[in-house]
Design a protein around this motif. Structure first.
Motif, PDB file in Angstrom:
ATOM      1  N   UNK A 200       0.836  -1.203   0.000  1.00  0.00           N
ATOM      2  CA  UNK A 200       0.000   0.000   0.000  1.00  0.00           C
ATOM      3  C   UNK A 200       0.870   1.252   0.000  1.00  0.00           C
ATOM      4  N   UNK A 201       1.885   1.257   0.857  1.00  0.00           N
ATOM      5  CA  UNK A 201       2.754   2.424   0.936  1.00  0.00           C
ATOM      6  C   UNK A 201       3.540   2.623  -0.354  1.00  0.00           C
ATOM      7  N   UNK A 202       3.931   1.534  -1.004  1.00  0.00           N
ATOM      8  CA  UNK A 202       4.641   1.637  -2.275  1.00  0.00           C
ATOM      9  C   UNK A 202       3.710   2.200  -3.355  1.00  0.00           C
ATOM     10  N   UNK A 203       2.459   1.733  -3.372  1.00  0.00           N
ATOM     11  CA  UNK A 203       1.493   2.236  -4.354  1.00  0.00           C
ATOM     12  C   UNK A 203       1.215   3.725  -4.166  1.00  0.00           C
ATOM     13  N   UNK A 204       1.202   4.186  -2.919  1.00  0.00           N
ATOM     14  CA  UNK A 204       0.941   5.601  -2.616  1.00  0.00           C
ATOM     15  C   UNK A 204       2.228   6.429  -2.644  1.00  0.00           C
ATOM     16  N   UNK A 205       3.339   5.755  -2.983  1.00  0.00           N
ATOM     17  CA  UNK A 205       4.657   6.393  -3.056  1.00  0.00           C
ATOM     18  C   UNK A 205       5.056   7.020  -1.720  1.00  0.00           C
ATOM     19  N   UNK A 206       4.750   6.311  -0.662  1.00  0.00           N
ATOM     20  CA  UNK A 206       5.179   6.729   0.665  1.00  0.00           C
ATOM     21  C   UNK A 206       6.530   6.106   0.948  1.00  0.00           C
ATOM     22  N   UNK A 207       7.352   6.780   1.716  1.00  0.00           N
ATOM     23  CA  UNK A 207       8.671   6.259   2.039  1.00  0.00           C
ATOM     24  C   UNK A 207       8.527   5.058   2.962  1.00  0.00           C
ATOM     25  N   UNK A 208       9.136   3.958   2.586  1.00  0.00           N
ATOM     26  CA  UNK A 208       9.044   2.753   3.409  1.00  0.00           C
ATOM     27  C   UNK A 208      10.315   2.568   4.220  1.00  0.00           C
ATOM     28  N   UNK A 209      11.439   2.573   3.559  1.00  0.00           N
ATOM     29  CA  UNK A 209      12.685   2.290   4.258  1.00  0.00           C
ATOM     30  C   UNK A 209      13.084   3.421   5.201  1.00  0.00           C
ATOM     31  N   UNK A 210      12.947   4.663   4.732  1.00  0.00           N
ATOM     32  CA  UNK A 210      13.383   5.771   5.577  1.00  0.00           C
ATOM     33  C   UNK A 210      12.316   6.213   6.567  1.00  0.00           C
ATOM     34  N   UNK A 211      11.057   5.876   6.300  1.00  0.00           N
ATOM     35  CA  UNK A 211       9.976   6.282   7.206  1.00  0.00           C
ATOM     36  C   UNK A 211       8.921   5.181   7.235  1.00  0.00           C
ATOM     37  N   UNK A 212       9.201   4.060   7.935  1.00  0.00           N
ATOM     38  CA  UNK A 212       8.264   2.951   7.910  1.00  0.00           C
ATOM     39  C   UNK A 212       6.980   3.190   8.690  1.00  0.00           C
TER      40      UNK A 212
ATOM     41  N   UNK B 274       1.829  13.353   3.481  1.00  0.00           N
ATOM     42  CA  UNK B 274       0.537  13.127   2.845  1.00  0.00           C
ATOM     43  C   UNK B 274       0.376  11.641   2.568  1.00  0.00           C
ATOM     44  N   UNK B 275      -0.705  11.063   3.044  1.00  0.00           N
ATOM     45  CA  UNK B 275      -0.918   9.626   2.919  1.00  0.00           C
ATOM     46  C   UNK B 275      -2.053   9.283   1.969  1.00  0.00           C
ATOM     47  N   UNK B 276      -2.511  10.256   1.198  1.00  0.00           N
ATOM     48  CA  UNK B 276      -3.563   9.982   0.219  1.00  0.00           C
ATOM     49  C   UNK B 276      -4.931  10.308   0.785  1.00  0.00           C
ATOM     50  N   UNK B 277      -5.908  10.238  -0.083  1.00  0.00           N
ATOM     51  CA  UNK B 277      -7.287  10.513   0.301  1.00  0.00           C
ATOM     52  C   UNK B 277      -7.998   9.215   0.594  1.00  0.00           C
ATOM     53  N   UNK B 278      -8.722   9.186   1.665  1.00  0.00           N
ATOM     54  CA  UNK B 278      -9.538   8.023   1.979  1.00  0.00           C
ATOM     55  C   UNK B 278     -10.884   8.156   1.291  1.00  0.00           C
ATOM     56  N   UNK B 279     -11.217   7.224   0.424  1.00  0.00           N
ATOM     57  CA  UNK B 279     -12.508   7.250  -0.256  1.00  0.00           C
ATOM     58  C   UNK B 279     -13.586   6.606   0.589  1.00  0.00           C
ATOM     59  N   UNK B 280     -14.827   6.707   0.121  1.00  0.00           N
ATOM     60  CA  UNK B 280     -15.943   6.159   0.897  1.00  0.00           C
ATOM     61  C   UNK B 280     -15.864   4.642   1.009  1.00  0.00           C
TER      62      UNK B 280
END
Length: 107
Positions: free
Chosen positions: A48-60, A66-72
């Motif tokens: 999920x974090x990779x798909x949202x392009x969130x840092x995994x290794x440096x910020x697990x 920004x973690x994306x928008x939560x849809x309904x």
């Protein structure tokens, strides 16, 4: 060395040291929750974090990014597992950290 304290005075009131002990427990819990070296994301969280392009290794851990928008229909729940580095009472128990979207207005 472990030191044990009593949170009550035996008569239903808290002991004189209880407020300081609770403050210390809260501080320790917050430090543990924010310690990136303690936590390993599950494979689903890592994906999920990779798909949202969130840092995994440096910020697990979820952080002030920004973690994306939560849809309904978003039911994502991010999970990490970890263990305490100290060897005091309870350190052998696994630790779990989670975060999810709450699809509600802030008002």
């Amino acid at each position: 060395d472990e030191h044990w304290i009593c949170f009550d005075d035996g008569n239903g009131a808290h002991s004189p040291i209880a407020p300081q002990a609770v403050d210390a427990l809260v501080a320790m819990g917050y430090r543990a929750a924010c310690d990136p070296m303690m936590w390993t994301p599950t494979s689903k969280t890592r994906k999920y974090m990779a798909e949202k392009r969130l840092m995994i290794e440096s910020c697990p851990l979820p952080g002030p990014i920004f973690e994306g928008e939560g849809g309904s229909n978003d039911a994502s729940c991010l999970l990490w597992s970890g263990s305490f580095r100290h060897r005091y009472y309870g350190s052998e128990l696994p630790a779990i950290r989670s975060q999810g979207f709450v699809n509600k207005s802030t008002e």
